[in-house]
Design a protein around this motif. Structure first.
Motif, PDB file in Angstrom:
ATOM      1  N   ALA A 184     -37.900   0.182  49.180  1.00 10.88           N
ATOM      2  CA  ALA A 184     -37.936  -0.311  50.549  1.00 10.88           C
ATOM      3  C   ALA A 184     -36.791   0.262  51.381  1.00 10.88           C
ATOM      4  O   ALA A 184     -36.986   0.702  52.530  1.00 10.88           O
ATOM      5  CB  ALA A 184     -37.880  -1.840  50.557  1.00 10.88           C
ATOM      6  N   LEU A 185     -35.591   0.248  50.818  1.00 11.81           N
ATOM      7  CA  LEU A 185     -34.439   0.790  51.535  1.00 11.81           C
ATOM      8  C   LEU A 185     -34.586   2.289  51.779  1.00 11.81           C
ATOM      9  O   LEU A 185     -34.253   2.793  52.853  1.00 11.81           O
ATOM     10  CB  LEU A 185     -33.158   0.503  50.758  1.00 11.81           C
ATOM     11  CG  LEU A 185     -32.761  -0.976  50.643  1.00 11.81           C
ATOM     12  CD1 LEU A 185     -31.606  -1.144  49.676  1.00 11.81           C
ATOM     13  CD2 LEU A 185     -32.396  -1.542  52.011  1.00 11.81           C
ATOM     14  N   ARG A 186     -35.107   2.995  50.788  1.00 10.35           N
ATOM     15  CA  ARG A 186     -35.324   4.436  50.935  1.00 10.35           C
ATOM     16  C   ARG A 186     -36.362   4.706  52.026  1.00 10.35           C
ATOM     17  O   ARG A 186     -36.207   5.622  52.837  1.00 10.35           O
ATOM     18  CB  ARG A 186     -35.776   5.018  49.597  1.00 10.35           C
ATOM     19  CG  ARG A 186     -36.003   6.526  49.612  1.00 10.35           C
ATOM     20  CD  ARG A 186     -36.240   7.042  48.212  1.00 10.35           C
ATOM     21  NE  ARG A 186     -37.299   6.305  47.555  1.00 10.35           N
ATOM     22  CZ  ARG A 186     -37.195   5.772  46.331  1.00 10.35           C
ATOM     23  NH1 ARG A 186     -36.098   5.917  45.635  1.00 10.35           N
ATOM     24  NH2 ARG A 186     -38.209   5.119  45.801  1.00 10.35           N
ATOM     25  N   PHE A 187     -37.422   3.909  52.054  1.00 10.64           N
ATOM     26  CA  PHE A 187     -38.453   4.084  53.078  1.00 10.64           C
ATOM     27  C   PHE A 187     -37.855   3.909  54.473  1.00 10.64           C
ATOM     28  O   PHE A 187     -38.100   4.705  55.379  1.00 10.64           O
ATOM     29  CB  PHE A 187     -39.583   3.077  52.855  1.00 10.64           C
ATOM     30  CG  PHE A 187     -40.729   3.225  53.821  1.00 10.64           C
ATOM     31  CD1 PHE A 187     -41.829   3.987  53.485  1.00 10.64           C
ATOM     32  CD2 PHE A 187     -40.702   2.604  55.073  1.00 10.64           C
ATOM     33  CE1 PHE A 187     -42.881   4.147  54.371  1.00 10.64           C
ATOM     34  CE2 PHE A 187     -41.745   2.758  55.962  1.00 10.64           C
ATOM     35  CZ  PHE A 187     -42.833   3.523  55.611  1.00 10.64           C
ATOM     36  N   ALA A 188     -37.069   2.842  54.649  1.00 11.34           N
ATOM     37  CA  ALA A 188     -36.478   2.581  55.966  1.00 11.34           C
ATOM     38  C   ALA A 188     -35.507   3.685  56.372  1.00 11.34           C
ATOM     39  O   ALA A 188     -35.483   4.107  57.537  1.00 11.34           O
ATOM     40  CB  ALA A 188     -35.770   1.225  55.961  1.00 11.34           C
ATOM     41  N   TRP A 189     -34.718   4.179  55.426  1.00  9.15           N
ATOM     42  CA  TRP A 189     -33.713   5.198  55.750  1.00  9.15           C
ATOM     43  C   TRP A 189     -34.363   6.508  56.176  1.00  9.15           C
ATOM     44  O   TRP A 189     -33.860   7.199  57.068  1.00  9.15           O
ATOM     45  CB  TRP A 189     -32.803   5.418  54.553  1.00  9.15           C
ATOM     46  CG  TRP A 189     -31.713   6.420  54.792  1.00  9.15           C
ATOM     47  CD1 TRP A 189     -31.643   7.704  54.299  1.00  9.15           C
ATOM     48  CD2 TRP A 189     -30.545   6.243  55.600  1.00  9.15           C
ATOM     49  NE1 TRP A 189     -30.506   8.326  54.745  1.00  9.15           N
ATOM     50  CE2 TRP A 189     -29.810   7.447  55.554  1.00  9.15           C
ATOM     51  CE3 TRP A 189     -30.061   5.175  56.360  1.00  9.15           C
ATOM     52  CZ2 TRP A 189     -28.615   7.614  56.239  1.00  9.15           C
ATOM     53  CZ3 TRP A 189     -28.862   5.344  57.040  1.00  9.15           C
ATOM     54  CH2 TRP A 189     -28.156   6.548  56.974  1.00  9.15           C
ATOM     55  N   HIS A 190     -35.478   6.854  55.557  1.00 15.56           N
ATOM     56  CA  HIS A 190     -36.118   8.138  55.832  1.00 15.56           C
ATOM     57  C   HIS A 190     -37.269   8.033  56.828  1.00 15.56           C
ATOM     58  O   HIS A 190     -37.935   9.035  57.103  1.00 15.56           O
ATOM     59  CB  HIS A 190     -36.608   8.772  54.530  1.00 15.56           C
ATOM     60  CG  HIS A 190     -35.497   9.199  53.626  1.00 15.56           C
ATOM     61  ND1 HIS A 190     -34.708  10.299  53.877  1.00 15.56           N
ATOM     62  CD2 HIS A 190     -35.008   8.655  52.477  1.00 15.56           C
ATOM     63  CE1 HIS A 190     -33.801  10.428  52.924  1.00 15.56           C
ATOM     64  NE2 HIS A 190     -33.963   9.445  52.061  1.00 15.56           N
ATOM     65  N   SER A 191     -37.516   6.844  57.363  1.00 10.38           N
ATOM     66  CA  SER A 191     -38.510   6.673  58.426  1.00 10.38           C
ATOM     67  C   SER A 191     -37.762   6.452  59.736  1.00 10.38           C
ATOM     68  O   SER A 191     -37.158   5.394  59.961  1.00 10.38           O
ATOM     69  CB  SER A 191     -39.418   5.472  58.124  1.00 10.38           C
ATOM     70  OG  SER A 191     -40.242   5.182  59.237  1.00 10.38           O
ATOM     71  N   GLN A 192     -37.794   7.450  60.607  1.00  8.08           N
ATOM     72  CA  GLN A 192     -37.039   7.343  61.861  1.00  8.08           C
ATOM     73  C   GLN A 192     -37.504   6.160  62.688  1.00  8.08           C
ATOM     74  O   GLN A 192     -36.696   5.478  63.333  1.00  8.08           O
ATOM     75  CB  GLN A 192     -37.182   8.637  62.661  1.00  8.08           C
ATOM     76  CG  GLN A 192     -36.523   9.845  62.023  1.00  8.08           C
ATOM     77  CD  GLN A 192     -36.661  11.096  62.877  1.00  8.08           C
ATOM     78  OE1 GLN A 192     -37.429  11.133  63.836  1.00  8.08           O
ATOM     79  NE2 GLN A 192     -35.913  12.131  62.517  1.00  8.08           N
ATOM     80  N   THR A 193     -38.801   5.915  62.682  1.00  7.42           N
ATOM     81  CA  THR A 193     -39.343   4.814  63.484  1.00  7.42           C
ATOM     82  C   THR A 193     -38.817   3.472  63.015  1.00  7.42           C
ATOM     83  O   THR A 193     -38.328   2.656  63.808  1.00  7.42           O
ATOM     84  CB  THR A 193     -40.875   4.828  63.407  1.00  7.42           C
ATOM     85  OG1 THR A 193     -41.357   6.094  63.854  1.00  7.42           O
ATOM     86  CG2 THR A 193     -41.473   3.735  64.283  1.00  7.42           C
TER      87      THR A 193
END
Length: 531
Positions: free
Chosen positions: A220-229
């Motif tokens: 989840a944290l990785r997704f948020a960090w690499h999703s600019q939106t």
């Protein structure tokens, strides 16, 4: 990729035609009222018992700090575990804690420390059930109606902030503060009955290895960090909630020390914030379509900052009441916009975790901000603290350029199958790894610059969905051949990464593969670390 506009905004009440949504929404509203009554009673009792701005503000911290500590683990559990059992277990513990608190207060043996501890326990229960409950609500309507469903829930939540404190003030005055905790337990029972009658749908069966709690949190944290939106929305949420928490946390002190109000008057102050939020919630869809996300958020920040200044300097209760209505409307407009943007920008596999991260940022920042502003209020004074918070709120406008807001495109959240079938002679154990994946492309040398520009866009989506390393290499023996290489922690993580492939990812890879020479095939190889 630019976002496709969401469909024309129908009436928010159209979502009530879904029976499950209607039941969850109504029982959730009752639960929100019970929590608001409990929080208001605890804050006012703390002021009466201690007279401390810091301890009064700590009630808000005790309510919302569990969101900071538990939201992400709760989001992972909501995505991978039985949501019905998770919600009902949390409600059972909350009911026991609330009953014990009410009994102790009725017996006259409850002190400030015990009050804070029991409020903290109730906050932990709410934190654990919230992602599962919110994702269940989201599943009860179509994606096109998700923004309207979110607005309906926000209206119920903020209506509870209006009705709950006002009702708690009346109960406090007529019967005593302990009875607010009794009514809070009743609201918990109402929500539990609704969940038993309309339980969440089970997660779809999957042949993939089950995600672990820690691995799910990292994903989840990785997704948020690499999703600019998503990252932009979370950063803006932290800034707005942290600055805005001052007004909410210091409201008991404003009511007692500045305006000379009693418990009922404080309840009315809270009620005005909630009433403003409800009024704006009724028209938020049209406002969002006409003004756009950034303009709506900017206006909300300015209005809320001005309301904080009115609360800092105005000695007249009526003026403060009216200002708080505007402040509640601004809070609703901004926070619901952040929430809607987050939920419409993530695919189903991470939706509950995205909700948890939004909650973590909003209420975690709120909890820490409440403690900070409460301590500052004791040290620097009420007026100075509110002025500083207003300046911080206005300063949040500067985040608009580096962290722009947008709604997610449907292609970005619709999962599909990857380009290549998975061919291995012997499938490794799920925990085996790390796993290296190499994808070979043969292109025309004159297309090198354009190919590398397109390929560089793959970095974010590979890293977002599970890769710990990513890079493109040129073959020194063949200038027309390039290799994309990325590493995933385990074979199970790689299988999950493949399952997370979206239509937007598919289009991005198609743009890269368009450079491949005619007659040449894209070659994929897998390697397992052995030493």
């Amino acid at each position: 990729m630019s976002a496709t506009p969401l469909p024309h905004n129908p009436s928010i009440w159209a979502t009530l035609r879904y029976r499950q949504f209607r039941a969850l929404w109504s029982s959730g509203g009752i639960y929100f009222v019970g929590n608001a009554m409990q929080t208001m009673a605890a804050a006012w009792m703390m002021v009466e018992l201690t007279g401390s701005s810091f301890l009064a503000a700590l009630v808000q911290t005790a309510v919302f700090l569990p969101m900071f500590l538990l939201s992400l683990p709760a989001g992972v559990l909501a995505d991978i575990a039985d949501r019905r059992r998770l919600i009902l277990a949390s409600l059972a513990v909350q009911a026991v804690a609330g009953t014990l608190m009410a009994v102790l207060l009725l017996a006259g043996i409850g002190g400030p420390g015990m009050l804070l501890f029991m409020i903290f326990v109730a906050g932990c229960c709410t934190a654990l059930l919230s992602p599962a409950w919110n994702s269940t609500v989201g599943d009860s309507v179509t994606r096109e109606e998700l923004p309207q469903a979110i607005t309906c829930v926000s209206i119920a939540y903020n209506a509870a902030r209006a009705v709950g404190p006002a009702l708690a003030g009346l109960v406090f005055t007529a019967l005593g503060g302990a009875w607010n905790f009794v009514l809070a337990v009743v609201s918990v029972v109402v929500m539990a009955l609704a969940i038993r009658r309309y339980p969440p749908a089970p997660h779809p069966r999957s042949r993939l290895p089950a995600e672990r709690l820690w691995g799910g949190m990292v994903a989840a944290l990785r997704f948020a960090w690499h999703s600019q939106t998503v990252l932009a929305q979370l950063v803006r949420t932290v800034a707005y909630s942290g600055a805005g928490s001052a007004l909410w946390a210091l409201l008991p002190v404003i009511g007692q020390q500045k305006l000379g109000l009693g418990a009922a008057g404080y309840g009315l102050l809270m009620g005005c914030l909630g009433a403003g939020a409800v009024l704006v919630g009724l028209v938020i869809g049209r406002l969002r379509q006409r003004a756009g996300l950034e303009r709506l958020v900017a206006v909300g920040c300015v209005v809320y900052a001005l309301v904080s200044l009115v609360a800092a300097f105005a000695p007249w209760p009526l003026v403060v009441y009216l200002a708080l209505v505007a402040g509640g409307g601004a809070w609703m407009a901004v926070m619901s916009t952040f929430n809607t943007a987050t939920q419409t920008s993530v695919p189903p596999w991470v939706r509950a975790r995205a909700l948890a991260m939004h909650t973590l940022c909003a209420l975690g920042s709120f909890a820490l901000g409440s403690a900070f502003w409460g301590a500052m209020g004791d040290l620097a004074g009420l007026t100075s603290t509110l002025v500083v918070s207003a300046v911080c709120m206005a300063g949040g406008l500067l985040l608009g350029r580096p962290f722009p807001l947008r709604m997610g495109d449907a292609q970005e959240v619709t999962q599909t199958t990857p380009w290549d079938e998975l061919y291995v002679s012997q499938e490794p154990a799920p925990e085996a790894g790390p796993v290296a994946i190499e994808i070979g492309y043969r292109i025309r040398p004159e297309d090198t610059a354009a190919f590398l520009d397109a390929a560089s866009l793959l970095r974010a989506h590979r890293r977002r969905d599970g890769a710990t390393f990513w890079r493109v290499y040129r073959d020194l023996a063949d200038p027309s051949r390039f290799v994309e290489r990325f590493i995933v922690s385990s074979w199970a993580d790689y299988l999950h990464q493949r399952a997370r492939h979206t239509l937007a990812d598919h289009e991005l890879e198609a743009r890269v593969r368009a450079f491949v020479l005619p007659g040449e095939a894209v070659e994929m190889k897998h390697y397992l670390a052995e030493g």
